[in-house]
Design a protein around this motif. Structure first.
Motif, short mmCIF file in Angstrom:
data_model
loop_
_atom_site.label_atom_id
_atom_site.label_comp_id
_atom_site.label_asym_id
_atom_site.label_seq_id
_atom_site.Cartn_x
_atom_site.Cartn_y
_atom_site.Cartn_z
N LEU A 33 0.83 -1.22 0.00
CA LEU A 33 0.00 0.00 0.00
C LEU A 33 0.87 1.27 0.00
O LEU A 33 0.52 2.27 -0.63
CB LEU A 33 -0.93 -0.02 1.21
CG LEU A 33 -2.05 -1.06 1.19
CD1 LEU A 33 -2.81 -1.05 2.52
CD2 LEU A 33 -3.00 -0.82 0.04
N ARG A 34 1.97 1.22 0.70
CA ARG A 34 2.87 2.39 0.77
C ARG A 34 3.45 2.69 -0.60
O ARG A 34 3.58 3.87 -1.01
CB ARG A 34 3.98 2.12 1.77
CG ARG A 34 4.90 3.32 1.98
CD ARG A 34 5.98 2.98 3.00
NE ARG A 34 6.88 4.12 3.13
CZ ARG A 34 7.98 4.10 3.88
NH1 ARG A 34 8.30 2.98 4.56
NH2 ARG A 34 8.77 5.16 3.97
N SER A 35 3.77 1.61 -1.33
CA SER A 35 4.31 1.83 -2.67
C SER A 35 3.26 2.37 -3.62
O SER A 35 3.56 3.17 -4.52
CB SER A 35 4.89 0.52 -3.20
OG SER A 35 3.87 -0.43 -3.40
N LEU A 36 2.00 1.95 -3.43
CA LEU A 36 0.92 2.46 -4.29
C LEU A 36 0.63 3.94 -4.03
O LEU A 36 0.28 4.69 -4.94
CB LEU A 36 -0.36 1.64 -4.07
CG LEU A 36 -0.36 0.21 -4.62
CD1 LEU A 36 -1.68 -0.48 -4.27
CD2 LEU A 36 -0.17 0.21 -6.13
N LEU A 37 0.73 4.32 -2.76
CA LEU A 37 0.41 5.71 -2.41
C LEU A 37 1.61 6.67 -2.56
O LEU A 37 1.48 7.86 -2.30
CB LEU A 37 -0.10 5.74 -0.96
CG LEU A 37 -1.41 4.97 -0.70
CD1 LEU A 37 -1.72 4.94 0.79
CD2 LEU A 37 -2.56 5.56 -1.47
N ASN A 38 2.74 6.13 -2.95
CA ASN A 38 3.94 6.99 -3.10
C ASN A 38 3.87 7.71 -4.45
O ASN A 38 3.96 7.11 -5.52
CB ASN A 38 5.20 6.11 -3.03
CG ASN A 38 6.46 6.97 -3.04
OD1 ASN A 38 6.42 8.21 -2.99
ND2 ASN A 38 7.59 6.29 -3.13
N THR A 39 3.66 9.04 -4.42
CA THR A 39 3.56 9.85 -5.65
C THR A 39 4.76 10.77 -5.85
O THR A 39 4.72 11.69 -6.67
CB THR A 39 2.26 10.68 -5.59
OG1 THR A 39 2.30 11.49 -4.42
CG2 THR A 39 1.03 9.77 -5.54
N ASN A 40 5.76 10.61 -5.06
CA ASN A 40 6.96 11.46 -5.18
C ASN A 40 7.73 11.12 -6.45
O ASN A 40 7.83 9.99 -6.88
CB ASN A 40 7.88 11.26 -3.98
CG ASN A 40 7.22 11.76 -2.69
OD1 ASN A 40 6.40 12.66 -2.74
ND2 ASN A 40 7.63 11.18 -1.57
#
Length: 332
Positions: free
Chosen positions: A324-331
């Motif tokens: 989930l953290r990788s999916l929400l990472n937009t940087n």
């Protein structure tokens, strides 16, 4: 001792609950399973924190069931015993009155020993009287049963069985009545008279009771005809004893009544012994194959399952979190 000492000077919490709540809780824990479709074996099990307590509950439950089955069988036997007891009391009084009549008659007529002047006819008369004893016994028992059935205070009691009525139809109706009465009483233990099933059983019991009364009336009528024929033949024989003194005739008549009562009294005594024997040997129709035996190993929680679930969750949750953290990472 060490186990007891560990509780010294330590607070103990006691929780008091109602009998109904405790029984409901254990009733939900109780499991009843049939061993197989072709078998009459039943497996009982219960889950509890205390092994000894669970064993005691199952063993006590079985003992109570066995005792209830025995008491249910003994209802008819006890009712029959009370019926026989009442009849014996009445016949004892009749015998006392007959003995008093004989004593008074002999004393008033100064009779000490009456010699028979026509032994042959008297013996024949006695033989006819003996042949009529069985008819008189059946008629007396039928009259007692008729009086019992007409007694409204006995409407909720079982009908006495095996008291000398040889008519198979009446006996089968009594058995059917007692079976229906037993079912009704068990329903009333957890219900009321307004229950439709109880009302239906009450109507059935009333119909069977009336049917038994009609059958007994027919039986009494038939026995009366037999008794009249016996007495007619006996009267013909007695008329031939012309030379027998009137005192002797009177004594013979009284003694014959005495003999009939004595035969009936002995018959009822024998039935009383049979009834008491049946009461003492009544057994339950269930048998314990294996007594309750709880395992000392806990069945819940299961350590292997808990460790396995924790291991899966320990691997799954971090992986899910990283995904989930990788999916929400937009940087960028």
């Amino acid at each position: 001792m060490e186990h007891i000492n560990s509780y010294i000077n330590k607070p103990i919490q006691i929780i008091k609950e109602s009998i109904i709540s405790v029984s409901d809780r254990y009733n939900k824990r109780l499991k009843v399973e049939v061993a197989s479709k072709q078998s009459s074996l039943i497996n009982l099990s219960i889950e509890d924190e205390n092994t000894q307590r669970a064993e005691d509950i199952l063993n006590t439950l079985i003992e109570v069931y066995k005792q209830d089955a025995i008491e249910d069988k003994n209802v008819v036997v006890i009712n029959t015993a009370n019926f026989i007891k009442d009849r014996l009391s009445i016949i004892e009084k009749d015998l006392d009155n007959i003995d008093a009549q004989i004593e008074k008659y002999k004393k008033n007529n100064k009779l000490t020993d009456i010699v028979s002047e026509s032994d042959m006819f008297i013996q024949r008369s006695n033989r006819l009287a003996n042949e009529g004893l069985s008819v008189e016994n059946q008629r007396n028992m039928a009259e007692y049963m008729k009086s019992y059935l007409r007694n409204n205070s006995k409407n909720n009691d079982m009908i006495p069985a095996s008291i000398g009525i040889t008519d198979n139809g009446i006996q089968s109706q009594i058995t059917e009545y007692n079976s229906a009465m037993s079912r009704r009483n068990k329903l009333l233990a957890n219900s009321s008279m307004s229950n439709p099933i109880v009302q239906d059983l009450n109507r059935t019991l009333e119909d069977i009771r009336l049917s038994i009364l009609r059958a007994i009336d027919n039986l009494i009528a038939g026995l009366k005809i037999q008794s009249i024929n016996m007495k007619s033949e006996e009267g013909t024989n007695m008329s031939r004893i012309a030379d027998v003194p009137s005192q002797q005739k009177h004594i013979i008549s009284i003694e014959r009544q005495q003999k009939i009562k004595e035969e009936l009294y002995l018959y009822l005594l024998n039935k009383k012994e049979e009834n008491e024997l049946q009461l003492s040997i009544t057994e339950s129709n269930c048998r314990i194959v294996d007594s309750a035996n709880g395992s000392m190993n806990p069945i819940s929680p299961k350590k292997v399952q808990v460790v396995l679930v924790c291991l899966i969750l320990g691997l799954l949750l971090p992986s899910l979190w990283l995904y989930l953290r990788s999916l929400l990472n937009t940087n960028v």
